[in-house]
Write an enzyme that holds these catalytic residues in place. Structure first.
Site, PDB file in Angstrom:
ATOM      1  N   GLU A 236      11.722  -0.712  -0.031  1.00  0.00           N
ATOM      2  CA  GLU A 236      10.751  -1.626   0.589  1.00  0.00           C
ATOM      3  C   GLU A 236      11.472  -2.911   0.993  1.00  0.00           C
ATOM      4  O   GLU A 236      11.304  -3.979   0.416  1.00  0.00           O
ATOM      5  CB  GLU A 236       9.609  -1.915  -0.385  1.00  0.00           C
ATOM      6  CG  GLU A 236       8.417  -2.604   0.259  1.00  0.00           C
ATOM      7  CD  GLU A 236       7.251  -2.776  -0.685  1.00  0.00           C
ATOM      8  OE1 GLU A 236       6.243  -3.349  -0.248  1.00  0.00           O
ATOM      9  OE2 GLU A 236       7.330  -2.327  -1.845  1.00  0.00           O
ATOM     10  N   ASP A 333      -2.366   0.613  -0.217  1.00  0.00           N
ATOM     11  CA  ASP A 333      -1.444  -0.196  -1.006  1.00  0.00           C
ATOM     12  C   ASP A 333      -2.203  -1.308  -1.727  1.00  0.00           C
ATOM     13  O   ASP A 333      -3.215  -1.051  -2.359  1.00  0.00           O
ATOM     14  CB  ASP A 333      -0.317  -0.736  -0.129  1.00  0.00           C
ATOM     15  CG  ASP A 333       0.963  -1.040  -0.916  1.00  0.00           C
ATOM     16  OD1 ASP A 333       1.042  -0.642  -2.092  1.00  0.00           O
ATOM     17  OD2 ASP A 333       1.883  -1.645  -0.350  1.00  0.00           O
TER      18      ASP A 333
END
Length: 440
Positions: A236, A333
């Site tokens: 990420e 998320d």
């Protein structure tokens, strides 16, 4: 019950006439239009879909009928990557600068100070009520699993999973840094928590530490020994040197892993040289790995520098992965926490904004799978499709095409669970004020 546009028949058996449904989400061979939408009629009996037929083909006598006038219907949707334990802490712990490091530091401090069982339960239940009202059938959440939090969050999660059974199918995967996998006592505690309270899932956050391969070997061996599937947070970052996705694929092949593997984020894959990207994607496919992109959160966090316009979108190379045969999906998320200040666990919103961010339009007619059939398969749950014999779990809208669906939030949608409309009243944020201290 009155819906957003009509009154559903109050009968054990009834017909829904003239629906437009993404053909990719129907179990059965029904012709679709140029937008991938099939126009169908459904009969529903005792909470289940009894028959599916092209519009006008079904014989009379199926009970009272509600004509949807060509409105798009979806199955209830599947959110395969969330963080219910972090949700809604923003009022007391906002991200000071909107960056990934800022989020990590802020969440860590809030977790240490505030995450009691009562706090975690209240915020998770609030999130589940929100997702249910929007039309979500199944959710996988990651649970921060470090130190004392293991003994707090996992029992709370197990209680909520039981309480929500029949409304939302819940799964949980542990979340900790890859370096923690090198600690035998930590791994023992994690495996014990998953066995006692979990769903046969193991995972961590992977990044390019020198011991990454050893940490992955420990995780893969633990998964194989206990019959667990795997779920990773991966790369990420906007650093092309972050290639832990390739290491995961190598580990899966090295261990001949036969379980399911889901990798989330995979942001840096989009910044690889073409030959490196192609090599990694080929390994991902060979290893049987599925990938979920989190477009809303990553667009918020990635490439953020004060006073500078971001240069990229922060999302995974989803088109290239899909073209290579890798199962791909998108999910919510984070929700109102330092990793993402917004969001409401609304997969209709995720599909709408994901279509814009990832340019899913003009690139195939089956992207609705990304919030329905594909994540259901990745999670191993029965949801995300419209099929004869399946529960009549549907999202009904007035939109007659994709541009109508994506141009408005569909706030007047109707959600059916087992053929009955549910109360779509969203919980009031004021319910959480007592957890926010002086914040409001």
């Amino acid at each position: 019950m009155t819906t957003g546009f009509a009154r559903l028949p109050d009968a054990p058996a009834f017909r829904l006439a003239d629906l437009r449904v993404p053909a990719c989400l129907i179990d059965g061979d029904i012709a679709a239009d140029r937008n991938g939408l099939a126009r169908i009629d459904l009969t529903i009996a005792d909470g289940r879909i009894e028959t599916i037929a092209p519009i006008g083909v079904m014989a009379a006598g199926a009970g009272p009928t509600l004509d949807l006038d060509g409105g798009i219907a979806l199955p209830r949707l599947v959110d395969c990557h969330t963080h219910l334990d972090k949700g809604h802490i923003w009022p007391r712990s906002p991200n000071p600068d909107g960056t990934f490091p800022g989020a990590l530091k802020t969440v860590g401090a809030d977790r240490e100070a505030n995450w009691s069982a009562e706090d975690v339960r209240a915020r998770m239940d609030f999130s589940l009520r929100t997702a249910f009202a929007h039309g979500t059938a199944a959710i996988r959440t990651h649970l921060d699993s470090l130190g004392k939090q293991i003994g707090i969050s996992w029992p709370v999660y197990a209680e909520l999973r039981s309480e929500w059974a029949g409304r939302i199918a819940l799964q949980a995967s542990p979340l900790f840094g890859a370096d923690a996998a090198l600690d035998p006592s930590h791994m023992q505690a994690i495996v014990a928590a998953v066995k006692a309270h979990g769903d046969g899932l193991l995972g961590c956050v992977t990044y390019m530490i020198p011991e990454l391969d050893r940490a992955l070997d420990i995780l893969f061996r633990a998964a194989i020994e206990n019959g667990f599937d795997l779920d990773f947070h991966v790369d990420e970052t906007n650093d092309p040197a972050a290639r832990s996705l390739e290491h995961i694929a190598d580990a899966a092949l090295r261990h001949r892993f036969e379980g399911r593997i889901l990798c989330g984020h995979c942001c840096s894959l989009a910044l690889q040289a073409p030959e490196d990207e192609a090599r990694i994607i080929a390994k991902v496919r060979e290893a049987g790995i599925a990938v979920v992109s989190l477009p809303l959160c990553n667009m918020y966090l990635q490439d953020r520098q004060q006073g500078r316009t971001p240069r990229w979108r922060g999302v995974a190379a989803l088109h290239e992965l899909k073209a290579a045969g890798v199962p791909v999906m998108i999910a919510s998320d984070n929700t109102r926490d330092p990793f993402y200040a917004y969001g409401d666990l609304d997969l209709v919103e995720v599909l709408r904004e994901g279509t814009r961010i990832l340019q899913l339009d003009h690139s195939g007619l089956d992207w609705a799978n990304a919030v329905a059939r594909t994540p259901a398969q990745a999670m191993g749950v029965e949801a995300g499709v419209i099929a004869a014999g399946a529960p009549a779990d549907l999202i009904l809208t007035r939109a007659r095409g994709w541009t109508e669906l994506f141009s408005r939030p569909q706030a007047d949608r109707t959600v059916l669970v087992s053929g009955r409309a549910v109360d779509r009243t969203l919980p009031d944020y004021r319910e959480l004020d007592h957890l926010m201290g002086q914040a409001s």
